[in-house]
Design an enzyme around this catalytic site. Structure first.
Site, PDB file in Angstrom:
ATOM      1  N   ASN A  56      -9.806  -1.119   2.957  1.00 58.26           N
ATOM      2  CA  ASN A  56      -8.879  -2.411   3.058  1.00 58.26           C
ATOM      3  C   ASN A  56      -9.323  -3.393   2.050  1.00 58.26           C
ATOM      4  O   ASN A  56      -8.660  -4.742   2.040  1.00 58.26           O
ATOM      5  CB  ASN A  56      -8.470  -2.842   4.274  1.00 58.26           C
ATOM      6  CG  ASN A  56      -7.573  -1.696   4.828  1.00 58.26           C
ATOM      7  OD1 ASN A  56      -6.614  -1.112   4.324  1.00 58.26           O
ATOM      8  ND2 ASN A  56      -7.732  -1.414   6.154  1.00 58.26           N
ATOM      9  N   LYS A 113     -12.978   8.223  -1.760  1.00 61.36           N
ATOM     10  CA  LYS A 113     -11.940   8.046  -0.717  1.00 61.36           C
ATOM     11  C   LYS A 113     -12.135   9.385   0.342  1.00 61.36           C
ATOM     12  O   LYS A 113     -12.164   8.750   1.597  1.00 61.36           O
ATOM     13  CB  LYS A 113     -10.558   8.034  -1.145  1.00 61.36           C
ATOM     14  CG  LYS A 113      -9.566   7.716  -0.146  1.00 61.36           C
ATOM     15  CD  LYS A 113      -8.496   6.973  -0.187  1.00 61.36           C
ATOM     16  CE  LYS A 113      -7.608   6.756   0.853  1.00 61.36           C
ATOM     17  NZ  LYS A 113      -6.494   6.356   0.628  1.00 61.36           N
ATOM     18  N   HIS A 156      -6.845  -5.967   0.536  1.00 67.50           N
ATOM     19  CA  HIS A 156      -5.729  -5.576   0.952  1.00 67.50           C
ATOM     20  C   HIS A 156      -4.976  -6.738   1.878  1.00 67.50           C
ATOM     21  O   HIS A 156      -3.696  -6.807   2.043  1.00 67.50           O
ATOM     22  CB  HIS A 156      -5.675  -4.478   1.445  1.00 67.50           C
ATOM     23  CG  HIS A 156      -5.563  -3.165   0.244  1.00 67.50           C
ATOM     24  ND1 HIS A 156      -6.859  -3.063  -0.379  1.00 67.50           N
ATOM     25  CD2 HIS A 156      -4.766  -2.287   0.087  1.00 67.50           C
ATOM     26  CE1 HIS A 156      -6.262  -2.082  -1.330  1.00 67.50           C
ATOM     27  NE2 HIS A 156      -5.275  -1.456  -0.844  1.00 67.50           N
ATOM     28  N   HIS A 176       1.626  -3.432  -5.969  1.00 71.71           N
ATOM     29  CA  HIS A 176       0.601  -3.195  -5.102  1.00 71.71           C
ATOM     30  C   HIS A 176      -0.653  -3.532  -5.462  1.00 71.71           C
ATOM     31  O   HIS A 176      -1.560  -4.229  -5.176  1.00 71.71           O
ATOM     32  CB  HIS A 176       0.671  -2.067  -4.367  1.00 71.71           C
ATOM     33  CG  HIS A 176      -0.554  -1.931  -3.414  1.00 71.71           C
ATOM     34  ND1 HIS A 176      -0.496  -2.318  -2.119  1.00 71.71           N
ATOM     35  CD2 HIS A 176      -1.565  -1.113  -3.573  1.00 71.71           C
ATOM     36  CE1 HIS A 176      -1.559  -2.003  -1.526  1.00 71.71           C
ATOM     37  NE2 HIS A 176      -2.096  -0.988  -2.254  1.00 71.71           N
ATOM     38  N   ARG A 192     -13.393   3.379   7.810  1.00 72.14           N
ATOM     39  CA  ARG A 192     -12.043   3.373   6.940  1.00 72.14           C
ATOM     40  C   ARG A 192     -11.610   2.121   6.537  1.00 72.14           C
ATOM     41  O   ARG A 192     -10.851   1.961   5.345  1.00 72.14           O
ATOM     42  CB  ARG A 192     -11.012   4.136   7.575  1.00 72.14           C
ATOM     43  CG  ARG A 192     -10.018   4.666   6.660  1.00 72.14           C
ATOM     44  CD  ARG A 192      -8.862   5.704   6.853  1.00 72.14           C
ATOM     45  NE  ARG A 192      -7.883   5.979   5.701  1.00 72.14           N
ATOM     46  CZ  ARG A 192      -6.992   7.017   5.756  1.00 72.14           C
ATOM     47  NH1 ARG A 192      -7.148   8.107   6.524  1.00 72.14           N
ATOM     48  NH2 ARG A 192      -6.198   6.931   4.659  1.00 72.14           N
ATOM     49  N   GLU A 199      -7.594  -0.379  -7.951  1.00 69.98           N
ATOM     50  CA  GLU A 199      -8.058   0.545  -6.947  1.00 69.98           C
ATOM     51  C   GLU A 199      -9.389   1.176  -7.148  1.00 69.98           C
ATOM     52  O   GLU A 199     -10.296   1.533  -6.363  1.00 69.98           O
ATOM     53  CB  GLU A 199      -6.985   1.381  -6.278  1.00 69.98           C
ATOM     54  CG  GLU A 199      -5.696   0.782  -5.723  1.00 69.98           C
ATOM     55  CD  GLU A 199      -5.516   0.458  -4.232  1.00 69.98           C
ATOM     56  OE1 GLU A 199      -6.676   0.229  -3.621  1.00 69.98           O
ATOM     57  OE2 GLU A 199      -4.495  -0.148  -3.938  1.00 69.98           O
ATOM     58  N   LYS A 257      -2.614   8.649   4.848  1.00 69.15           N
ATOM     59  CA  LYS A 257      -1.694   7.720   5.504  1.00 69.15           C
ATOM     60  C   LYS A 257      -0.350   7.559   4.955  1.00 69.15           C
ATOM     61  O   LYS A 257      -0.258   7.674   3.691  1.00 69.15           O
ATOM     62  CB  LYS A 257      -2.248   6.307   5.152  1.00 69.15           C
ATOM     63  CG  LYS A 257      -3.464   5.876   6.289  1.00 69.15           C
ATOM     64  CD  LYS A 257      -3.776   4.383   6.154  1.00 69.15           C
ATOM     65  CE  LYS A 257      -4.799   3.818   7.000  1.00 69.15           C
ATOM     66  NZ  LYS A 257      -5.191   2.277   6.511  1.00 69.15           N
ATOM     67  N   GLU A 302      -8.965   5.417  10.943  1.00 74.00           N
ATOM     68  CA  GLU A 302      -9.338   4.088  11.049  1.00 74.00           C
ATOM     69  C   GLU A 302      -9.585   3.383  12.163  1.00 74.00           C
ATOM     70  O   GLU A 302      -8.978   2.583  12.726  1.00 74.00           O
ATOM     71  CB  GLU A 302      -8.053   3.344  10.250  1.00 74.00           C
ATOM     72  CG  GLU A 302      -8.749   1.956   9.675  1.00 74.00           C
ATOM     73  CD  GLU A 302      -7.810   1.263   8.757  1.00 74.00           C
ATOM     74  OE1 GLU A 302      -7.247   2.120   7.960  1.00 74.00           O
ATOM     75  OE2 GLU A 302      -7.627  -0.038   8.847  1.00 74.00           O
ATOM     76  N   HIS A 312      -1.805  -7.648   0.780  1.00 77.07           N
ATOM     77  CA  HIS A 312      -0.508  -7.448   1.464  1.00 77.07           C
ATOM     78  C   HIS A 312       0.369  -8.744   1.821  1.00 77.07           C
ATOM     79  O   HIS A 312       1.589  -8.847   1.638  1.00 77.07           O
ATOM     80  CB  HIS A 312      -0.758  -6.822   2.812  1.00 77.07           C
ATOM     81  CG  HIS A 312      -1.129  -5.369   2.392  1.00 77.07           C
ATOM     82  ND1 HIS A 312      -1.629  -4.543   3.697  1.00 77.07           N
ATOM     83  CD2 HIS A 312      -1.153  -4.600   1.385  1.00 77.07           C
ATOM     84  CE1 HIS A 312      -2.021  -3.329   3.227  1.00 77.07           C
ATOM     85  NE2 HIS A 312      -1.551  -3.239   1.882  1.00 77.07           N
ATOM     86  N   ARG A 345       9.781  17.318  13.133  1.00 77.10           N
ATOM     87  CA  ARG A 345       8.228  17.155  13.636  1.00 77.10           C
ATOM     88  C   ARG A 345       7.097  17.579  12.914  1.00 77.10           C
ATOM     89  O   ARG A 345       5.927  17.932  13.365  1.00 77.10           O
ATOM     90  CB  ARG A 345       8.153  17.540  15.160  1.00 77.10           C
ATOM     91  CG  ARG A 345       9.268  16.899  16.228  1.00 77.10           C
ATOM     92  CD  ARG A 345       8.688  16.925  17.530  1.00 77.10           C
ATOM     93  NE  ARG A 345       9.677  16.451  18.401  1.00 77.10           N
ATOM     94  CZ  ARG A 345      10.619  17.344  18.884  1.00 77.10           C
ATOM     95  NH1 ARG A 345      10.700  18.575  18.717  1.00 77.10           N
ATOM     96  NH2 ARG A 345      11.639  16.849  19.695  1.00 77.10           N
TER      97      ARG A 345
END
Ligand SMILES: NC(=O)c1ccc[n+]([C@@H]2O[C@H](COP(=O)([O-])OP(=O)(O)OC[C@H]3O[C@@H](n4cnc5c(N)ncnc54)[C@H](O)[C@@H]3O)[C@@H](O)[C@H]2O)c1
Ligand SMILES: NC(=O)c1ccc[n+]([C@@H]2O[C@H](COP(=O)([O-])OP(=O)(O)OC[C@H]3O[C@@H](n4cnc5c(N)ncnc54)[C@H](O)[C@@H]3O)[C@@H](O)[C@H]2O)c1
Ligand SMILES: [Zn+2]
Ligand SMILES: [Zn+2]
Lengths: 377, 377
Positions: B253, B235, B256, B275, B249, B194, B152, B245, B260, B130
């Site tokens: 994207n 960032k 993206h 990517h 945030r 990026e 993330k 987000e 994606h 955990r």
């Protein structure tokens, strides 16, 4: 009228965790209120109900009707009953099913079942889209008094129980006490071990009350709801003090270090041992070990053993059917359990009924020789 | 002496997240300092290094030597390079390997590789016991400027990219710029997409600077470290404002949503599309779509396209080798992407270079007809 009666009978236990606070509602017939309670708190959400085949067969229709009466669209995700569903394979299946249902981040995963479903569905809810809405609807006694509260979720691996998971708090817990009527006596007893645990940790009066009133709890009298509420309050208190188990929360592991080792040793085979049974044996061992270490009186260990045996729970390693690995192997499982720091063992020991404490630096050799005594080969 | 020089060359970018704050250290030769930097922050820990076979072959020995020189015991967990490792199967393998190494809660998982390793190892670190200690050591340009910062983590599923994961902040990011020398030109370019993104979001001057100085970045001049530091700062700013987000945030994207969908459409096959390439095409599409919606001047779209084509990045759907599903199918992938709420699409659009904004309620029909135009069948 029926509704009002039902509403009146609901006990609310708050879990205070800042902006992650939530309520536990406990009462008879709560399933029929579920749609309304959810709609009250979350606007125009969709719901994925994760449940096991046994619980689904008995109670799913009622839940779906309750949701649909409140205008909530739901889909059910079924898994096989039993501890074996708490693994990576089922986690993947359930998580993918949540995504396949096209639920969005604000939508809600409902865990509708025992602790296996709660731990599994909670973990899936915590990782699908990096965290979705989540509600616990515990249907076993164990889940109502323990696993549905506090935000620990997770699965088992070959390395041990609950070693993989996340802390993920539900936004609501709905415990319908009526559904306990369909629980097998064996599973009910297993859940009762966790009820007794709260007495043994730090509520000696509650333990005494249980010794007197356990029959009412097993028979579904008013004592049942009372015991569930006291248990939830006990757990909520500990969790509010220490959400992430950096201290006090470890007390909830009374009996669990031994118990988990026994569960691992029986390969999570529910036919041989279920979690609450492992806890029952583990609590007796913890008291016996404390007595052996001269921390507590052997009379207290005998009192714990007598009560748990009295309700029909197993109280010794010898009470587990089938072959078990030798003490040395059990010791290995204990060392791999997560309550271990740098070689020295952290154990929940006790100075007597209701006087448990966190013992760091328990020498592994003392535990091993105790185990060899209790489980000679 | 050498050490001092190396230390002098280190740029520190703080990420301010309350009790989850951490530093990003950027500089040449940082791998050799890794042991010391980790030992400074965490006493007597053990380390599991998660890396891919390519990075391991090139740089693992140096890292392990650096750790062992600082008295840190480490074990390496290797996975196959490429996006396909970001799935449930490898997650399970890596998580089990961390447990098999008997790491405890306070011990550290180091992600040593590109964004695939960072996302995968970060997720494993977030769920093993955990949540364990976690450090990012990004080795691709993309990972140094983007994926290693902000917490993330996650994996892909058949339903789309990064749909399963947790928010889990590292306690330190160590970016050794020297390792970028072994990165293939194609992967370097992909990471550059990026870098350009930060200019396009809200730093028009940075984009202008990139148009002038990109050669220095590609040649490993001082501009490279500068561009990485500016990117990390950009960032870190956004993440500090909106860790989970719920707002701003989402600007990260940019490009993206289209990107994606293209990655899903090529089945995460790195041979066809990586990517950063998807992001490059996606950013051009976002600018063109914004122009088509009369939000921005077509000149800006042309300027973006010219710069990205200039550095050698793909800038159109037609630039992807092999067959692609029709526009309607791409639209399906977009709808399943996580930046979708209740049927209306949320898109990052722009009013011009460095003027991106979050557009809610973008009509899916407008996106579809734009896609049909850009990708006729
Ligand atoms: N997360 C926590 O904090 C926490 C705490 C304690 C235990 N646990 C976990 O909980 C699990 C054990 O929970 P459990 O004992 O509820 O197991 P379980 O979920 O397997 O349920 C036990 C059995 O009872 C059946 N059942 C459940 N509700 C029923 C009902 N109303 N009627 C008829 N049958 C019903 C189930 O189908 C199952 O066969 C373990 O995996 C344990 O690790 C977690
Ligand atoms: N978490 C986030 O916030 C975030 C942000 C952006 C991207 N991402 C993710 O990052 C991933 C893409 O990252 P990536 O482009 O780094 O991919 P990657 O990890 O696959 O690395 C690309 C290739 O470069 C190789 N490589 C890495 N470092 C090298 C080095 N120093 N020398 C030689 N070869 C090296 C790798 O082996 C791999 O083959 C995607 O999965 C994307 O979703 C995540
Ligand atoms: Zn338990
Ligand atoms: Zn990206």
């Amino acid at each position: 009228m029926t509704d009002l009666t039902a509403l009146n009978a609901i006990t609310t236990v708050p879990v205070k965790l800042g902006d992650r606070s939530y309520d536990i509602l406990i009462g008879a017939g709560l399933i029929d209120q579920a749609g309304r309670e959810i709609a009250k708190r979350a606007k125009s959400v969709r719901v994925a109900i994760v449940t096991d085949e046994t619980v689904a067969g008995l109670h799913l229709d009622r839940l779906m009707r309750s949701l649909s009466a409140a205008g909530i669209d739901s889909t059910a995700i079924l898994v096989a009953p039993g501890e074996k569903s708490k693994g990576f394979a089922t986690l993947e299946t359930v998580t993918n099913a949540i995504l396949a249902a096209r639920l969005e981040r604000g939508d809600i995963v409902v865990a509708f079942g025992g602790g296996v479903i709660g731990d599994l569905a909670g973990f899936a809810a915590g990782i699908a889209r990096r965290g979705m809405g989540f509600i616990q609807m515990p249907t076993s006694l164990l889940a109502q008094v323990d696993s549905s509260v506090g935000g620990k979720t997770g699965i088992n691996t070959a390395h041990g129980k609950n070693l993989v998971g996340v802390f993920y708090q539900p936004q609501l817990v709905l415990a319908d006490t009526d559904v306990l009527d369909t629980l097998s006596p064996r599973e009910f007893r297993a859940g009762y071990a966790e009820v007794a645990k709260y007495g043994l940790i730090d509520r000696p009066d509650f333990f005494t009350w249980l010794e007197k009133n356990w029959r009412g709890i097993f028979d579904g009298g008013p004592e049942r709801t009372e015991a569930i509420a006291i248990s939830c309050r006990s757990k909520a208190d500990v969790v509010a003090r220490d959400e992430r188990e950096t201290g006090d929360r470890a007390l909830l592991n009374l009996g669990h270090t031994f118990g988990h080792a026994l569960e691992t040793a029986t390969n999570y085979d529910s036919a041989r041992l279920v979690h609450g049974e492992g806890v029952s044996i583990g609590m007796v061992l913890a008291h016996q070990f404390s007595a052996k270490m001269n921390l507590a009186s052997p009379d207290d260990a005998r009192r714990v053993e007598a009560h748990l045996r009295g309700v029909g729970l197993p109280v010794s390693i010898a009470g587990i059917p089938g072959d078990l690995p030798p003490a040395e192997k059990l010791m290995d499982y204990i060392a791999q359990d997560k309550k271990v720091a740098r070689g020295a063992l952290t154990f929940i020991l006790t100075r007597g009924i209701g006087q448990s404490f966190i013992a760091k630096d328990v020498p592994p050799s003392a535990v091993l020789s105790f185990l060899q005594e209790k489980h000679p080969k």
